[in-house]
Design an enzyme around this catalytic site. Sequence first.
Site, PDB file in Angstrom:
ATOM      1  N   CYS A 143     -42.631 -26.790 -37.734  1.00  0.00           N
ATOM      2  CA  CYS A 143     -42.467 -26.664 -36.280  1.00  0.00           C
ATOM      3  C   CYS A 143     -40.992 -26.788 -35.895  1.00  0.00           C
ATOM      4  O   CYS A 143     -40.198 -27.417 -36.583  1.00  0.00           O
ATOM      5  CB  CYS A 143     -43.306 -27.700 -35.550  1.00  0.00           C
ATOM      6  SG  CYS A 143     -42.770 -29.403 -35.813  1.00  0.00           S
ATOM      7  N   ASP A 199     -86.988 -32.243 -33.538  1.00  0.00           N
ATOM      8  CA  ASP A 199     -86.476 -32.737 -34.824  1.00  0.00           C
ATOM      9  C   ASP A 199     -85.932 -34.155 -34.785  1.00  0.00           C
ATOM     10  O   ASP A 199     -85.790 -34.785 -35.833  1.00  0.00           O
ATOM     11  CB  ASP A 199     -85.374 -31.806 -35.341  1.00  0.00           C
ATOM     12  CG  ASP A 199     -85.876 -30.394 -35.604  1.00  0.00           C
ATOM     13  OD1 ASP A 199     -87.104 -30.226 -35.726  1.00  0.00           O
ATOM     14  OD2 ASP A 199     -85.045 -29.472 -35.685  1.00  0.00           O
ATOM     15  N   THR A 254     -84.180 -28.939 -29.886  1.00  0.00           N
ATOM     16  CA  THR A 254     -83.939 -29.526 -31.205  1.00  0.00           C
ATOM     17  C   THR A 254     -84.072 -31.044 -31.151  1.00  0.00           C
ATOM     18  O   THR A 254     -84.616 -31.667 -32.069  1.00  0.00           O
ATOM     19  CB  THR A 254     -82.541 -29.133 -31.727  1.00  0.00           C
ATOM     20  OG1 THR A 254     -82.480 -27.712 -31.876  1.00  0.00           O
ATOM     21  CG2 THR A 254     -82.238 -29.795 -33.054  1.00  0.00           C
ATOM     22  N   ALA A 293     -80.786 -22.767 -41.837  1.00  0.00           N
ATOM     23  CA  ALA A 293     -81.477 -22.594 -43.111  1.00  0.00           C
ATOM     24  C   ALA A 293     -82.766 -21.839 -42.853  1.00  0.00           C
ATOM     25  O   ALA A 293     -83.486 -22.136 -41.893  1.00  0.00           O
ATOM     26  CB  ALA A 293     -81.773 -23.947 -43.751  1.00  0.00           C
ATOM     27  N   GLY A 300     -81.347 -24.253 -32.108  1.00  0.00           N
ATOM     28  CA  GLY A 300     -82.465 -23.356 -32.330  1.00  0.00           C
ATOM     29  C   GLY A 300     -82.147 -21.924 -31.935  1.00  0.00           C
ATOM     30  O   GLY A 300     -81.035 -21.615 -31.471  1.00  0.00           O
ATOM     31  N   ARG A 323     -70.156 -31.079 -41.705  1.00  0.00           N
ATOM     32  CA  ARG A 323     -70.050 -31.806 -40.433  1.00  0.00           C
ATOM     33  C   ARG A 323     -68.795 -32.669 -40.396  1.00  0.00           C
ATOM     34  O   ARG A 323     -68.143 -32.789 -39.359  1.00  0.00           O
ATOM     35  CB  ARG A 323     -71.279 -32.689 -40.224  1.00  0.00           C
ATOM     36  CG  ARG A 323     -72.546 -31.941 -39.855  1.00  0.00           C
ATOM     37  CD  ARG A 323     -73.720 -32.913 -39.762  1.00  0.00           C
ATOM     38  NE  ARG A 323     -74.994 -32.230 -39.575  1.00  0.00           N
ATOM     39  CZ  ARG A 323     -76.172 -32.769 -39.827  1.00  0.00           C
ATOM     40  NH1 ARG A 323     -76.240 -34.026 -40.288  1.00  0.00           N
ATOM     41  NH2 ARG A 323     -77.281 -32.086 -39.629  1.00  0.00           N
ATOM     42  N   ALA A 329     -78.902 -20.277 -29.904  1.00  0.00           N
ATOM     43  CA  ALA A 329     -78.041 -19.517 -30.813  1.00  0.00           C
ATOM     44  C   ALA A 329     -77.789 -18.115 -30.271  1.00  0.00           C
ATOM     45  O   ALA A 329     -76.647 -17.625 -30.303  1.00  0.00           O
ATOM     46  CB  ALA A 329     -78.669 -19.441 -32.202  1.00  0.00           C
ATOM     47  N   ALA A 330     -78.829 -17.467 -29.778  1.00  0.00           N
ATOM     48  CA  ALA A 330     -78.668 -16.119 -29.215  1.00  0.00           C
ATOM     49  C   ALA A 330     -77.741 -16.143 -28.011  1.00  0.00           C
ATOM     50  O   ALA A 330     -76.861 -15.282 -27.865  1.00  0.00           O
ATOM     51  CB  ALA A 330     -80.033 -15.551 -28.828  1.00  0.00           C
ATOM     52  N   GLU A 343     -44.386 -32.485 -43.551  1.00  0.00           N
ATOM     53  CA  GLU A 343     -43.047 -32.364 -44.120  1.00  0.00           C
ATOM     54  C   GLU A 343     -42.288 -33.688 -44.043  1.00  0.00           C
ATOM     55  O   GLU A 343     -41.613 -34.090 -45.003  1.00  0.00           O
ATOM     56  CB  GLU A 343     -42.251 -31.278 -43.383  1.00  0.00           C
ATOM     57  CG  GLU A 343     -42.893 -29.902 -43.405  1.00  0.00           C
ATOM     58  CD  GLU A 343     -43.757 -29.637 -42.188  1.00  0.00           C
ATOM     59  OE1 GLU A 343     -43.675 -28.538 -41.631  1.00  0.00           O
ATOM     60  OE2 GLU A 343     -44.525 -30.546 -41.782  1.00  0.00           O
TER      61      GLU A 343
END
Length: 365
Positions: free
Chosen positions: A79, A204, A200, A158, A294, A188, A298-299, A55
């Site tokens: 604010c 990778d 990873t 993926a 991986g 990202r 993730a789990a 603003e």
Amino acid sequence: MHSDFDSAVMRRCLVLAGQAAGQTSPNPLVGSVIVQNGVIVGEGYHHKAGEAHAEVEAIEAAANGDLQGATLYVNLEPCNHHGRTPPCTEAILKAGIAKVVVGMVDPDKRVSGSGIAKLRSAGVEVVVGVEQTASENLNEAFIHRSLYQRAFGIYKYAMTLDGKIAAASGHSAWVSNSQSRSYVHHLRSTCDAVIVGGNTVRLDNPHLTTHQVTENNPLRVVLSKSLSLPLEANLWQQQEAKTLIFTQADCDPYALDYLVGCGLEIIQLNHLTPEGVMSWLYQKGLTKVLWECGPTLAAAAIKDGAIQKILAFIAPKIIGGTQAPSPIADLGLSMMNDAINLEKISLTQIGADFLVEGYLSLGLK
């Protein structure tokens, strides 16, 4: 009620706000436009924490300097408190602006309605809720941070049509197409950090940068309880982006000394968990965190409540293999009716791939 013109100008505010994606944490993404006599006379957006709010930048950008009777548009409530900068409400009142159109109420308890109340009490007309859904989507990570005092987690992966993220050999380059990978590079750039596990790094050897899509690279974060990491890795090169490693107090001391000697910052927690990492990142002012890990990590992150959103790129390929990994390891769920449902689903085609986005429903934690 609001007009199509109001909606169009608010969408311009959202475009302006998005230009600073990944750079404003712990602050939100905010854009502002000032209209006088039906003409845009000033625009601005918040660039980073500590700098002028949207603003104020829009007011200062107004060419004629006389904003009596003008309308200010902003995607987030102005604010009304002193932080690193003075209250935006004071600047609005001082400029003589007669009307303020707001996308959404600020979820930050320091603001949350007080900015609107301040303006209205001073005689300014305030309209709230123009392009509200779009405003909430843009700042979903900030909303989560404000409400739950935790960084917002996104798990991106993926997989093939038969649900594999790699072949049985472990080879995974590339599951998705080049357009999908470019999408991820841009994603990202909008995040404060990207997280992987030690496996990873070993398999990778990723860069986890934006690959020059923008100059804004996220903090790269590695989780490794033992520090059983390679001596050389792309992540240890920090010219483009910084790397932070989380480990436990009982990690390998020789590996610790080596990695510190490489110039890496190491955080030792008594017990390394996704929840503990996200809490630490929140305390350091981070808002939006991308998990590119991986299936095992993730789990753990899902069970820990560290992930709120899923981005699944599905490639029209079939690799097969009973030992080929899937995106998420054991969650301790044995019945299909125990499965975690995704909410607010969207589907986007990217080349031949499909991107499925959704939000995890509560249940595991």
